[in-house]
Scaffold this active site. Structure first.
Site, PDB file in Angstrom:
ATOM      1  N   ARG A 253      -8.359  -7.157  -8.416  1.00 37.00           N
ATOM      2  CA  ARG A 253      -9.404  -8.313  -8.722  1.00 37.00           C
ATOM      3  C   ARG A 253     -10.753  -7.757  -8.837  1.00 37.00           C
ATOM      4  O   ARG A 253     -11.281  -6.767  -8.864  1.00 37.00           O
ATOM      5  CB  ARG A 253      -9.173  -9.155  -7.416  1.00 37.00           C
ATOM      6  CG  ARG A 253      -9.611  -8.387  -5.847  1.00 37.00           C
ATOM      7  CD  ARG A 253      -9.752  -8.922  -4.826  1.00 37.00           C
ATOM      8  NE  ARG A 253      -9.458  -8.267  -3.712  1.00 37.00           N
ATOM      9  CZ  ARG A 253     -10.697  -7.311  -3.269  1.00 37.00           C
ATOM     10  NH1 ARG A 253     -11.723  -7.499  -3.692  1.00 37.00           N
ATOM     11  NH2 ARG A 253     -10.234  -6.722  -2.255  1.00 37.00           N
TER      12      ARG A 253
ATOM     13  N   HIS B 169     -16.781   6.617   1.278  1.00 29.65           N
ATOM     14  CA  HIS B 169     -15.880   5.724   0.602  1.00 29.65           C
ATOM     15  C   HIS B 169     -16.474   5.524  -0.813  1.00 29.65           C
ATOM     16  O   HIS B 169     -17.468   5.189  -1.039  1.00 29.65           O
ATOM     17  CB  HIS B 169     -15.704   4.254   1.274  1.00 29.65           C
ATOM     18  CG  HIS B 169     -15.073   3.231   0.400  1.00 29.65           C
ATOM     19  ND1 HIS B 169     -13.916   2.682   0.843  1.00 29.65           N
ATOM     20  CD2 HIS B 169     -15.205   2.933  -0.660  1.00 29.65           C
ATOM     21  CE1 HIS B 169     -13.437   1.672   0.080  1.00 29.65           C
ATOM     22  NE2 HIS B 169     -14.387   1.808  -1.161  1.00 29.65           N
TER      23      HIS B 169
ATOM     24  N   LYS C 221     -17.188  -3.439   4.457  1.00 30.78           N
ATOM     25  CA  LYS C 221     -18.438  -2.945   3.569  1.00 30.78           C
ATOM     26  C   LYS C 221     -19.434  -3.775   4.165  1.00 30.78           C
ATOM     27  O   LYS C 221     -19.563  -5.234   3.956  1.00 30.78           O
ATOM     28  CB  LYS C 221     -18.155  -2.915   2.272  1.00 30.78           C
ATOM     29  CG  LYS C 221     -16.851  -1.938   1.766  1.00 30.78           C
ATOM     30  CD  LYS C 221     -16.559  -2.268   0.464  1.00 30.78           C
ATOM     31  CE  LYS C 221     -15.162  -1.593   0.198  1.00 30.78           C
ATOM     32  NZ  LYS C 221     -14.452  -2.085  -1.140  1.00 30.78           N
TER      33      LYS C 221
ATOM     34  N   LYS D 155      -3.123  10.936   7.083  1.00 29.44           N
ATOM     35  CA  LYS D 155      -4.054  12.137   7.775  1.00 29.44           C
ATOM     36  C   LYS D 155      -5.435  11.497   7.823  1.00 29.44           C
ATOM     37  O   LYS D 155      -5.692  10.782   6.909  1.00 29.44           O
ATOM     38  CB  LYS D 155      -4.163  13.302   7.015  1.00 29.44           C
ATOM     39  CG  LYS D 155      -5.052  14.281   7.214  1.00 29.44           C
ATOM     40  CD  LYS D 155      -4.649  15.347   8.278  1.00 29.44           C
ATOM     41  CE  LYS D 155      -5.778  16.007   8.963  1.00 29.44           C
ATOM     42  NZ  LYS D 155      -5.426  16.372  10.296  1.00 29.44           N
TER      43      LYS D 155
ATOM     44  N   LYS E  98       0.957  -1.048   0.101  1.00 18.77           N
ATOM     45  CA  LYS E  98      -0.043  -0.088  -0.058  1.00 18.77           C
ATOM     46  C   LYS E  98       0.674   1.383  -0.007  1.00 18.77           C
ATOM     47  O   LYS E  98       0.600   2.202  -0.626  1.00 18.77           O
ATOM     48  CB  LYS E  98      -0.995  -0.096   1.046  1.00 18.77           C
ATOM     49  CG  LYS E  98      -1.983  -0.957   0.946  1.00 18.77           C
ATOM     50  CD  LYS E  98      -2.955  -1.281   2.120  1.00 18.77           C
ATOM     51  CE  LYS E  98      -4.071  -0.416   2.453  1.00 18.77           C
ATOM     52  NZ  LYS E  98      -5.166  -0.610   3.405  1.00 18.77           N
TER      53      LYS E  98
HETATM   54  P1  ADP Z   1      -8.080  -2.014   4.036  1.00 17.33           P
HETATM   55  O1  ADP Z   1      -7.390  -2.343   2.854  1.00 17.33           O
HETATM   56  O2  ADP Z   1      -7.418  -2.712   4.943  1.00 17.33           O
HETATM   57  O3  ADP Z   1      -9.509  -2.347   3.856  1.00 17.33           O
HETATM   58  P2  ADP Z   1      -8.266   0.811   3.464  1.00 17.33           P
HETATM   59  O4  ADP Z   1      -7.163   1.494   3.316  1.00 17.33           O
HETATM   60  O5  ADP Z   1      -9.073   0.314   2.135  1.00 17.33           O
HETATM   61  O6  ADP Z   1      -8.157  -0.524   4.311  1.00 17.33           O
HETATM   62  O7  ADP Z   1      -9.472   1.596   4.451  1.00 17.33           O
HETATM   63  C1  ADP Z   1     -10.548   0.944   4.867  1.00 17.33           C
HETATM   64  C2  ADP Z   1     -11.678   1.956   5.423  1.00 17.33           C
HETATM   65  O8  ADP Z   1     -10.856   2.619   6.639  1.00 17.33           O
HETATM   66  C3  ADP Z   1     -12.004   2.949   4.457  1.00 17.33           C
HETATM   67  O9  ADP Z   1     -12.948   2.610   3.670  1.00 17.33           O
HETATM   68  C4  ADP Z   1     -12.136   4.174   5.176  1.00 17.33           C
HETATM   69  O10 ADP Z   1     -13.640   4.066   5.817  1.00 17.33           O
HETATM   70  C5  ADP Z   1     -11.228   3.877   6.387  1.00 17.33           C
HETATM   71  N1  ADP Z   1     -10.126   4.764   6.145  1.00 17.33           N
HETATM   72  C6  ADP Z   1      -8.865   4.360   5.783  1.00 17.33           C
HETATM   73  N2  ADP Z   1      -8.014   5.402   5.426  1.00 17.33           N
HETATM   74  C7  ADP Z   1      -8.693   6.589   6.118  1.00 17.33           C
HETATM   75  C8  ADP Z   1      -8.202   7.910   6.201  1.00 17.33           C
HETATM   76  N3  ADP Z   1      -7.052   8.354   5.891  1.00 17.33           N
HETATM   77  N4  ADP Z   1      -9.040   9.015   6.739  1.00 17.33           N
HETATM   78  C9  ADP Z   1     -10.528   8.163   7.047  1.00 17.33           C
HETATM   79  N5  ADP Z   1     -10.800   7.098   7.145  1.00 17.33           N
HETATM   80  C10 ADP Z   1      -9.905   6.212   6.408  1.00 17.33           C
END
Ligand code: ADP
Length: 456
Positions: free
Chosen positions: A291, A207, A236, A200, A116
């Protein structure tokens, strides 16, 4: 086109891929663990191979057994579905070396975007806006120092992350030294890699993700957005398109940005660029999924295209069949994920035997599931039981249909999240489309998500 494809997955997505193959005239090979002997994906495939005991690492993650199954049956390609080996660069590479087509991106693409932190860097260099943050930090001290520069609240994330693991929201400086090591431990346990970076933390974002597709002829395009703001513990629960927060102009801007990112890495196959959308309309790259997504049917119903068949055609070298005009969604589509979890017990996974199963039907209703009455939900895998996908000509119609479809959805024998979803889609904030990624969590803590509260 391939003559035979092996499906390296289980549950509803294995069935979904088998159907797509059969429609394309392709024979299918199912692989299954000893816990899935009685599963529908085994019954509906043309051939089947048992690949080991129930634990995923001995079966669905067992690369040598899956490759052997493909070689023995003469499968020319492997579709990995989602989860398990879908984003495993080593697996994609071993397929390549074994002259088996991996239905997905190249090993290099998985390597770059699967990390990531590296993915963030790559997208930033391609001009895609990313959330202000760091590369991988050396230790808690450096993390804290950088977090101060970014400004609290921040979120700590695992570089190898996925499924919300190794992720911690840090409200203030004082909590940082405590939360950093717990995130590190979780990342090590989940991914065998403790690397963390800091971002941040955006307040109340949505999302919104863009479905992208690339072929072997250099064409990359997008199929619009999905709003996945209804989530719990970063999982989700409900997805919809169009997003109530996305205008035509914003869709065009987000779509162009996603295509720029995907085209910049010459992305191959189906992918999703996940963005966080702030209240002011600014959006930031979060990660790329390489995917088919659980929520892909939302896009299929809204566009009328079969994304799984397209994945297989693209893997076979065919050019993308989608039109070149910008995609606008038709009507409104909502997907609810029904899980074998007990909302009254903190959403604890609840395996068991399904005694009654009656899915809803009617206009605009699609159910993707592997359930049947008598099916035993094994405790070894994720708790997804079914996806209810409902379309309406307007959002109002889709919401009303979803409500009725959830009322008519009967699953007995195991606790499910159906009642919880019913309460979500009746909530006024959801009806107005005014939700953010923290909504479902607040909904639960208000007690609105609880059976007991609703009954009293
Ligand atoms: P993973 O790959 O583990 O699912 P993600 O990076 O896709 O993690 O983040 C999952 C969820 O976490 C996002 O959909 C959002 O709701 C929350 N999130 C992630 N990063 C942030 C951020 N910088 N600020 C606010 N919410 C975040």
């Amino acid at each position: 086109m391939f003559r035979k494809v092996l499906v390296a997955n289980r549950g509803e997505i294995a069935l979904r891929v088998i159907r797509a193959c059969h429609e394309l005239g392709i024979r299918t090979v199912a692989v299954y663990s000893e816990a899935d002997r009685e599963s529908l994906h085994v019954r509906f495939s043309d051939e089947e191979v048992c690949i080991g005991p129930p634990p995923a690492r001995e079966s669905y993650l067992n690369i040598p057994r899956i490759i052997a199954a493909a070689e023995i049956t003469g499968a020319e390609a492997i579709h990995p579905g989602y989860g398990f080996l879908a984003e495993n660069a080593e697996f994609a590479e071993i397929c390549e070396r074994s002259s088996i087509v991996f239905v997905g991106p190249t090993p290099d693409q998985i390597r770059v975007m699967g990390d990531k932190a590296q993915g963030r860097r790559t997208m930033r260099d391609l001009g895609v806006p990313v959330i202000p943050g760091t590369d991988v930090v050396r230790d808690a001290d450096e993390g804290l120092q950088r977090a101060r520069e970014i400004g609290f609240p921040v979120i700590i994330k695992a570089a190898a992350g996925g499924g919300g693991k190794g992720m911690r929201v840090v409200p203030d400086e004082e909590s940082f030294p405590r939360l950093f090591p717990t995130a590190q431990g979780e990342a090590q346990a989940a991914f065998g890699d403790p690397s963390l970076y800091v971002e941040k933390y955006l307040v109340r974002p949505r999302h919104v993700e863009i479905q992208v597709f690339g072929d072997q002829h250099g064409r990359v395009m997008h199929l619009g957005e999905r709003d996945c703001s209804i989530q719990r513990r970063h999982q989700k629960l409900l997805e919809e398109t169009p997003s109530p927060a996305v205008t035509r102009e914003l869709r065009a801007a987000m779509g162009e940005t996603a295509v720029r990112g995907a085209a910049g890495i010459r992305y191959l196959g189906a992918g999703t660029i996940e963005f966080l959308l702030a209240a002011d309309g600014s959006f930031y790259f979060m990660e790329m999924n390489m995917r088919i997504q659980v929520e892909h049917p939302v896009t299929e119903v809204a566009t009328g295209f079969d994304l799984v068949k397209e994945q297989i055609r693209v893997a076979a070298g065919e050019p993308l069949s989608f039109p070149r005009t910008p995609m606008q969604p038709r009507g409104h589509v909502i997907e609810c994920r029904v899980n074998a979890e007990d909302p009254d017990r903190g959403f604890a996974p609840a395996p068991g035997t399904v005694t009654t199963f009656h899915p809803p039907g009617g206009p605009g209703v699609r159910v993707d599931t592997h359930l049947y009455a008598g099916y035993r939900v094994p405790p070894h895998y994720d708790s997804l039981l079914a996806k209810l996908i409902v379309a309406g000509s307007t959002r109002d119609e889709a919401v009303i249909r979803t409500r009725h479809a959830l009322e008519a959805f009967v699953i007995e024998g195991v606790p499910t999240t159906i009642g919880f979803l019913q309460r979500i889609v009746r909530d006024e904030r959801f009806v107005r489309g005014e939700v953010d990624t923290g909504f479902a969590e607040r909904f639960v803590s208000e007690g609105a998500g609880m059976q007991r509260a609703a009954a009293s």
